[in-house]
Scaffold this active site. Structure first.
Site, PDB file in Angstrom:
ATOM      1  N   ALA A 260       0.835  -1.129   0.034  1.00 22.16           N
ATOM      2  CA  ALA A 260      -0.008  -0.030   0.164  1.00 22.16           C
ATOM      3  C   ALA A 260       0.922   1.254   0.000  1.00 22.16           C
ATOM      4  CB  ALA A 260      -0.982  -0.056   1.202  1.00 22.16           C
TER       5      ALA A 260
ATOM      6  N   CYS B  76      28.411   3.582  -0.526  1.00 22.97           N
ATOM      7  CA  CYS B  76      28.829   4.380   0.646  1.00 22.97           C
ATOM      8  C   CYS B  76      27.319   4.572   1.481  1.00 22.97           C
ATOM      9  CB  CYS B  76      29.452   5.442   0.223  1.00 22.97           C
ATOM     10  SG  CYS B  76      31.245   5.752   0.577  1.00 22.97           S
TER      11      CYS B  76
END
Lengths: 390, 152
Positions: free
Chosen positions: A201, A326
């Site tokens: 949803a 990263c």
């Protein structure tokens, strides 16, 4: 106040006001347990079934084929693990792709630890699964094929109908993770011929914590949770009524607005890409622009690292995501861009932008302005450049 | 406001000190690689055994850039011997800490400093006890400072 621009609709979407209003009465006013026989219980039951109808309608299913879960992840785990394990006598081979969501990949890894063999299909340089490759991967032992409908990072939409046909010809079940596709492209489970489909949803302006698994009538799948008999005894536990009502409302709105949603997002995305292309040199668009989710754009800004760019944009009030190692907890670069064949140093410099129903042209203009400024800033700091080569 | 990094890190990241390259550096060292996601280059100017200037260029994430900025600040005005004593932890402390997963970015800075001094020592035939065992070209795995390139 600083302008706030949210461009990460693939991560999650805000709950639309109409959805929130639909949910509110079910917290403390109409709080009855749908399993209770008295009036307020039956009112909840009615709300639950209305929501089920709306979610079913959005994908062309029958309401009896919709089973609510806590998330898309739960739906993926259920579909993959339970169908594979319950068919282990027939065979212990399943086929999926290298670009699935981790909910799928880690479910497959779990199965591998339990003696299953999993084939991870490659994608081509545009981001698509080759149906011929699927055909060749299937064996008599294959019980399940699971291929995501639309990718969360690069937005490419797979030829599900064709892939499902191939799987079923060989007697394998076909599951698709449609979490990103739902509400962004028309979906008709009958025409597609899929056996199971995961949806959620919170990607369609509904609340978090509620998903569903479509299980085609006639497909046997063991129950996930055992208890009070909810969800036709397949997934016990008192229903997340507010979440389900919200999902229903979001599905209803999505079905009503689908055409304009697609048209508007496509136009915004293309406008965005056009502006990036005209104002920033040395960029790379990752994944095909054809057969792609309307709101998705994935761009590599060469010579810089994505997390740094993400942070600078965040300081300007703009929310985006990156495929850079990263930024991930595992410090590994995006497995999707890796599968796409993007060189690793270019993956580090990739950003994903996803526009949505609340994005405006002014948001895009502001974002491009900030991108120009911040990309230039980081390129000035960077130890790599065009001249120095990659 | 909830943010990933502390104010000092953000300040050094958004307004880094000592960005740039030198015309005729006395020593220059690079550490990391673009494949790994960060690569830092440090250039130094040395007079009478003292680092009088330092510049950096970094391809990397926010904490790699911030580490580069404080690390170059830290070595300026220090003797070579003093600069060689700077550890990963010193850079971290100066930054006021980094999220655990980002700590490897400060490792980059102290290695880049050593690489620049190594280059200076090579050029001038100097020996420093603090460089003992340091070879900028050795140990690929270590150079990747935890950069895990394993992909399915």
């Amino acid at each position: 106040m600083k302008r706030q621009v949210y461009l990460d609709y693939s991560a999650t979407t805000p709950v639309k006001d109409e959805v929130l209003q639909a949910m509110l009465p079910y917290f403390s006013q109409n709080f009855g347990n749908p399993s209770s026989l008295y009036t307020i219980g039956q009112e909840s039951k009615q709300a639950l079934e209305d929501a089920r109808e709306r979610v079913a309608a959005l994908i062309g299913a029958s309401p009896r084929e919709i089973f609510f879960t806590s998330s898309g992840t739960e739906a993926d785990n259920w579909a993959v693990i339970e169908s594979a394990e319950s068919r282990a006598k027939k065979g212990k081979h399943i086929v999926t792709t290298k670009i699935e969501h981790h909910a799928l990949l880690h479910s497959c890894e779990y199965l591998e630890k339990n003696g299953f063999k999993v084939t991870y299909l490659d994608i081509d340089a545009e981001g698509f699964v080759d149906p011929a490759l699927l055909e060749r991967s299937l064996t008599d032992e294959t019980t399940l094929v699971s291929i995501m409908f639309a990718n969360n990072e690069i937005g490419t939409v797979q030829p599900i109908e064709e892939l499902a046909k191939i799987a079923k010809r060989r007697g394998a079940l076909f599951h698709t993770d449609a979490v990103q596709a739902l509400g962004n492209i028309p979906i008709d489970v009958r025409a597609l011929g899929v056996d199971m489909m995961s949806v959620s949803a919170h990607k369609i302006y509904g609340p978090k914590g509620i998903g569903a698994l479509y299980i085609r009538k006639g497909v046997t799948l063991p129950s996930l949770l055992h208890g009070g008999g909810q969800e036709n005894k397949k997934r016990a536990g008192t229903e997340n009524l507010t979440g389900i009502v919200g999902f229903g409302k979001a599905a209803e709105l999505s079905a009503r607005n689908l055409d304009t949603h697609i048209e508007r997002l496509t136009e915004l995305r293309d406008y965005f890409l056009g502006k990036i292309r005209e104002s920033i040199p040395d960029i790379l668009v990752n994944g095909s622009l054809a057969r792609r989710l309307p709101g998705n754009l994935n761009v590599t800004f060469k010579y810089i690292e994505g997390e740094a760019l993400l942070l600078l944009l965040d300081l300007d009030g703009i929310a985006v995501s990156t495929g850079s190692a990263c930024s991930s907890a595992s410090l590994t670069p995006s497995h999707v861009l890796t599968a796409l064949g993007v060189p690793v140093e270019m993956i580090h410099g990739s950003l994903r932008f996803t526009v949505g129903d609340f994005t405006t042209k002014e948001d895009i203009d502001y974002t491009v302005e900030c991108l120009v400024k911040n990309v230039e800033k980081l390129r000035n700091i960077s130890s790599v450049s065009k001249e120095k080569g990659w | 406001m909830a943010t990933l990094y502390n104010d000092k890190v953000i300040k050094h990241f958004t307004d880094p000190h000592n960005v740039g390259e030198m015309q005729n550096p006395d020593g220059e060292g690079t550490y990391g690689s673009p494949v790994c996601g960060d690569m830092m280059k440090i250039s130094i100017k040395v007079e009478n055994g003292v680092i009088v200037d330092a510049k950096f260029k970094t391809f990397g994430c926010g904490s790699a850039i911030a580490s580069s900025s404080v690390a170059t600040d830290m070595i300026k005005g220090k003797t070579i011997e003093e600069a060689l004593k700077i550890t990963n932890q010193d850079v971290l402390d100066e930054l006021g800490g980094l999220p655990a997963i980002k700590v490897h970015c400060s490792v980059l800075a102290d290695h880049a400093i050593r690489a620049a001094i190594y280059d200076y020592a090579q050029r001038n035939g100097k020996y420093y006890a603090g460089l003992e065992g340091f070879d900028p070209n050795a140990d690929e795995e270590d150079r990747n400072h935890g950069c895990d390139m394993e992909n399915r």
